[in-house]
Write a protein that holds these residues in place. Structure first.
Motif, mmCIF file in Angstrom:
data_model
loop_
_atom_site.group_PDB
_atom_site.id
_atom_site.type_symbol
_atom_site.label_atom_id
_atom_site.label_comp_id
_atom_site.label_asym_id
_atom_site.label_seq_id
_atom_site.Cartn_x
_atom_site.Cartn_y
_atom_site.Cartn_z
ATOM 1 N N TYR A 32 63.566 16.852 99.002
ATOM 2 C CA TYR A 32 62.768 16.807 100.224
ATOM 3 C C TYR A 32 61.356 16.399 99.834
ATOM 4 O O TYR A 32 60.782 16.957 98.903
ATOM 5 C CB TYR A 32 62.785 18.195 100.868
ATOM 6 N N ILE A 34 57.357 15.006 101.260
ATOM 7 C CA ILE A 34 56.454 15.026 102.401
ATOM 8 C C ILE A 34 55.204 14.211 102.072
ATOM 9 O O ILE A 34 54.738 14.206 100.928
ATOM 10 C CB ILE A 34 56.010 16.474 102.745
ATOM 11 N N TYR A 36 51.212 14.002 103.089
ATOM 12 C CA TYR A 36 50.126 14.736 103.714
ATOM 13 C C TYR A 36 48.887 13.852 103.769
ATOM 14 O O TYR A 36 48.639 13.035 102.875
ATOM 15 C CB TYR A 36 49.783 16.005 102.924
ATOM 16 N N PRO A 44 45.239 19.816 103.792
ATOM 17 C CA PRO A 44 46.222 18.752 104.010
ATOM 18 C C PRO A 44 46.949 18.928 105.348
ATOM 19 O O PRO A 44 47.266 20.042 105.747
ATOM 20 C CB PRO A 44 47.186 18.937 102.835
ATOM 21 N N PHE A 46 50.282 17.658 107.581
ATOM 22 C CA PHE A 46 51.606 17.054 107.528
ATOM 23 C C PHE A 46 51.640 15.748 108.321
ATOM 24 O O PHE A 46 51.155 15.682 109.456
ATOM 25 C CB PHE A 46 52.612 18.052 108.108
ATOM 26 N N PHE A 89 48.452 12.243 100.126
ATOM 27 C CA PHE A 89 49.217 12.817 99.022
ATOM 28 C C PHE A 89 50.702 12.772 99.345
ATOM 29 O O PHE A 89 51.106 13.112 100.467
ATOM 30 C CB PHE A 89 48.849 14.288 98.803
ATOM 31 N N ASN A 93 59.217 18.847 97.312
ATOM 32 C CA ASN A 93 59.516 20.241 97.615
ATOM 33 C C ASN A 93 60.437 20.780 96.524
ATOM 34 O O ASN A 93 61.535 20.260 96.334
ATOM 35 C CB ASN A 93 60.203 20.327 98.974
ATOM 36 N N LEU A 102 55.394 23.215 97.049
ATOM 37 C CA LEU A 102 55.036 21.802 97.028
ATOM 38 C C LEU A 102 54.402 21.441 95.690
ATOM 39 O O LEU A 102 53.534 22.145 95.196
ATOM 40 C CB LEU A 102 54.056 21.497 98.164
ATOM 41 N N PHE A 104 52.279 18.347 94.370
ATOM 42 C CA PHE A 104 51.559 17.202 94.902
ATOM 43 C C PHE A 104 51.286 16.170 93.823
ATOM 44 O O PHE A 104 51.051 16.504 92.655
ATOM 45 C CB PHE A 104 50.201 17.652 95.463
ATOM 46 N N GLY A 105 51.252 14.908 94.224
ATOM 47 C CA GLY A 105 50.741 13.842 93.393
ATOM 48 C C GLY A 105 49.218 13.850 93.439
ATOM 49 O O GLY A 105 48.599 14.649 94.141
ATOM 50 N N TYR B 35 47.274 27.705 97.032
ATOM 51 C CA TYR B 35 47.140 26.542 96.153
ATOM 52 C C TYR B 35 45.683 26.438 95.704
ATOM 53 O O TYR B 35 44.767 26.850 96.412
ATOM 54 C CB TYR B 35 47.513 25.245 96.891
ATOM 55 N N GLY B 42 45.174 16.707 93.522
ATOM 56 C CA GLY B 42 46.048 17.280 94.529
ATOM 57 C C GLY B 42 46.103 18.797 94.382
ATOM 58 O O GLY B 42 45.806 19.340 93.316
ATOM 59 N N PRO B 43 46.485 19.488 95.439
ATOM 60 C CA PRO B 43 46.621 20.953 95.346
ATOM 61 C C PRO B 43 47.683 21.345 94.321
ATOM 62 O O PRO B 43 48.691 20.658 94.175
ATOM 63 C CB PRO B 43 47.059 21.354 96.762
ATOM 64 N N PHE B 45 50.093 24.644 93.055
ATOM 65 C CA PHE B 45 50.679 25.922 93.477
ATOM 66 C C PHE B 45 50.164 27.066 92.618
ATOM 67 O O PHE B 45 50.105 26.971 91.391
ATOM 68 C CB PHE B 45 52.202 25.831 93.362
ATOM 69 N N LEU B 91 43.349 26.794 98.836
ATOM 70 C CA LEU B 91 44.040 26.518 100.090
ATOM 71 C C LEU B 91 45.156 27.529 100.302
ATOM 72 O O LEU B 91 45.878 27.891 99.374
ATOM 73 C CB LEU B 91 44.657 25.116 100.050
ATOM 74 N N GLN B 103 54.913 23.161 105.516
ATOM 75 C CA GLN B 103 53.819 24.093 105.274
ATOM 76 C C GLN B 103 52.581 23.637 106.027
ATOM 77 O O GLN B 103 52.213 22.463 105.967
ATOM 78 C CB GLN B 103 53.528 24.195 103.779
ATOM 79 N N PHE B 105 48.583 24.062 106.430
ATOM 80 C CA PHE B 105 47.471 24.455 105.583
ATOM 81 C C PHE B 105 46.257 24.891 106.389
ATOM 82 O O PHE B 105 45.964 24.346 107.457
ATOM 83 C CB PHE B 105 47.057 23.295 104.672
#
Lengths: 114, 114
Positions: A32, A34, A36, A44, A46, A89, A93, A102, A104-105, B35, B42-43, B45, B91, B103, B105
């Motif tokens: 999955y 996403i 952002y 961020p 969605f 970004f 998941n 998440l 993130f890149g 985060y 990027g954020p 976790f 975050l 999610q 934020f």
């Protein structure tokens, strides 16, 4: 205009042009993904998501493409507007106990020129 | 409220001070995430709660970081003996049981350690 995500963190396009933002992910087990959008001083937001059993999903002015063979995602924004200026970004998941976290890149900053 | 809220929005702490950052998730969201977002990144976790249970804290960078959610709604992230490398935006995000991958934020708390 087009970016290569992690290797080109800034993308400038003319207002009204289409934008393509690219992202590579690392975890083959991710199912999955996403995109952002993050504006300055905000969290961020969605935009659109896609599951690994799909290769394309369309939203309003945005399209996400997924290529699992090369572990690559792209976000296409049609007819970019000044309000599209932000950092974008991609995120994978990753399942954790009872939920998903998440990953993130680095992000790509999109600038719209008038 | 309609979205995730965080307070304070900005915090300046002297090195060695303790800080507490608050998160109010969307009502009814059982999952809550913290985060850390360094400048230009990027954020990343930190930790995850399902109701009051902290099910994953694998991202907390050191034992100076502590999070709690005693009644399963509001959460507090505490950082003891702050260091300069703790400077970042923190975050908070929440998600609902029906859409665990989506999610939402908050605006974040920008922590600056001097």
């Amino acid at each position: 205009g087009e970016s290569v995500g992690l290797h080109l963190p800034t993308l400038s396009v003319q207002e009204g042009d289409n934008s393509i933002i690219n992202c590579a992910y690392s975890n083959s087990a991710s199912d999955y993904f996403i995109w952002y959008k993050q504006e300055s001083g905000k969290g961020p937001q969605f935009i659109i998501d896609i599951r690994s059993n799909m290769d394309k999903r369309q939203g309003q002015r945005v399209t996400v493409l997924l290529n699992k063979t090369v572990k690559h995602l792209s976000l296409q924004i049609a007819a970019t507007q000044p309000g599209d200026s932000a950092v974008y970004f991609c995120a994978e998941n990753i399942p954790i106990q009872g939920a998903q976290k998440l990953v993130f890149g680095q992000g790509t900053r999109l600038t719209i020129n008038p | 409220g309609a979205g995730v809220s965080q307070s304070p929005r900005y915090k300046v702490a002297k090195r060695g001070q303790d800080v507490a950052l608050r998160c109010d998730p969307i009502s009814g969201h059982v999952s809550l995430f913290w985060y850390q977002q360094a400048l230009g990144q990027g954020p990343e976790f930190l930790t995850y709660f399902q109701n009051e249970a902290q099910l994953d804290k694998s991202g907390l960078p050191s034992d100076r970081f502590f999070a709690e959610r005693p009644e399963g709604s509001v959460s507090t992230l505490k950082i003891q003996r702050t260091q300069q490398e703790d400077s970042a935006v923190y975050l908070c995000a929440s998600s609902s049981p029906s859409h665990p991958g989506e999610q939402y934020f908050g605006p974040g708390t920008r922590l600056t350690v001097t």
